[in-house]
Motif scaffolding. Structure first.
Motif, PDB file in Angstrom:
ATOM      1  N   VAL A 185       1.062  -1.531   0.267  1.00 57.41           N
ATOM      2  CA  VAL A 185      -0.395  -0.419  -0.304  1.00 57.41           C
ATOM      3  C   VAL A 185       0.600   0.943   0.150  1.00 57.41           C
ATOM      4  N   GLY A 186       0.085   2.391   0.368  1.00 58.39           N
ATOM      5  CA  GLY A 186       1.028   3.886   0.301  1.00 58.39           C
ATOM      6  C   GLY A 186       1.799   3.475   1.300  1.00 58.39           C
ATOM      7  N   LYS A 187       3.262   4.328   0.976  1.00 63.29           N
ATOM      8  CA  LYS A 187       4.028   4.487   1.541  1.00 63.29           C
ATOM      9  C   LYS A 187       4.133   4.680   3.413  1.00 63.29           C
ATOM     10  N   ASN A 188       3.252   5.932   3.141  1.00 62.54           N
ATOM     11  CA  ASN A 188       2.633   6.189   4.815  1.00 62.54           C
ATOM     12  C   ASN A 188       1.617   5.410   5.109  1.00 62.54           C
ATOM     13  N   GLY A 189       1.440   4.304   4.803  1.00 59.90           N
ATOM     14  CA  GLY A 189       0.491   3.118   5.118  1.00 59.90           C
ATOM     15  C   GLY A 189      -0.971   3.876   4.778  1.00 59.90           C
ATOM     16  N   ILE A 190      -2.148   3.613   5.984  1.00 62.71           N
ATOM     17  CA  ILE A 190      -3.772   3.451   5.535  1.00 62.71           C
ATOM     18  C   ILE A 190      -3.837   4.520   6.632  1.00 62.71           C
ATOM     19  N   ASN A 191      -4.704   5.136   5.965  1.00 61.37           N
ATOM     20  CA  ASN A 191      -5.089   6.840   6.268  1.00 61.37           C
ATOM     21  C   ASN A 191      -5.943   7.162   6.055  1.00 61.37           C
ATOM     22  N   SER A 192      -7.184   6.950   7.421  1.00 58.34           N
ATOM     23  CA  SER A 192      -8.511   7.250   6.596  1.00 58.34           C
ATOM     24  C   SER A 192      -8.998   9.103   6.456  1.00 58.34           C
ATOM     25  N   LYS A 193      -7.741  10.226   6.655  1.00 60.39           N
ATOM     26  CA  LYS A 193      -7.626  11.528   6.160  1.00 60.39           C
ATOM     27  C   LYS A 193      -6.913  11.618   5.181  1.00 60.39           C
ATOM     28  N   LYS A 194      -7.230  10.686   3.800  1.00 60.52           N
ATOM     29  CA  LYS A 194      -6.656  10.756   2.741  1.00 60.52           C
ATOM     30  C   LYS A 194      -6.191  12.779   2.446  1.00 60.52           C
ATOM     31  N   LYS A 195      -5.515  12.775   1.266  1.00 57.54           N
ATOM     32  CA  LYS A 195      -4.917  13.821   1.097  1.00 57.54           C
ATOM     33  C   LYS A 195      -4.316  14.169  -0.133  1.00 57.54           C
TER      34      LYS A 195
END
Length: 162
Positions: free
Chosen positions: A22-32
């Motif tokens: 997945v993304g380098k900074n993991g899974i995020n509920s406040k995607k930007k």
């Protein structure tokens, strides 16, 4: 059918536990836009794009489109085509689908930021990886695992991330 991305390296579909990244900074509920994270949530699978010159014509139960040389995805929040398929006229702020590497031989778009809210994130796909290196926000699988997933999904399938 629901695909579940349980954590940063496991995708579960039916009885299969598949390695993913997945993304380098993991899974995020406040995607930007540009934060290198994968959005958390439940999303619809929208369309399978594929390179006919590399994978032939797939026979799967999801809407499909052939990738052409001028096809891409707009990731510029200031454009009216933000977060949708577009034609490539230059490389600025567009994700080119017709790549030399094989990462986009198959791409599935998902319904993240379907309302095209500027800076909420764009170009979130499921695509192919060769090395499981973190992505800019997408979910990536080895080609053989991607093809297993394609056999199991249909147009009603969803993906639960996180």
């Amino acid at each position: 059918m629901i695909i579940h991305v349980k954590n940063n390296n496991t995708l579960i579909i039916d009885d299969f536990n598949l390695k993913c990244c997945v993304g380098k900074n993991g899974i995020n509920s406040k995607k930007k836009e540009g934060d290198y994270s994968t959005p958390k949530g439940l999303f619809r699978l929208k369309k399978l794009y594929f390179r006919r010159d590399r994978v032939g014509i797939p026979n799967y139960k999801i809407q499909q489109s052939v990738i052409t040389k001028n096809m891409g995805w707009c990731d510029d929040p200031n454009k009216r085509t933000y977060n949708q398929q577009t034609h490539i006229y230059n490389k600025k702020n567009k994700e080119n689908f017709y790549r030399k590497d094989h990462k986009y031989d198959y791409i599935i778009t998902i319904s993240h930021n379907e309302k095209k809210v500027p800076f909420k994130g764009s170009a979130i796909f499921i695509h192919i990886t060769n090395d499981y290196k973190p992505t800019a926000g997408c979910i990536a699988l080895k080609k053989k695992d991607f093809q297993i997933m394609l056999k199991l999904i249909d147009q009603k399938s969803k993906i639960q991330i996180g």
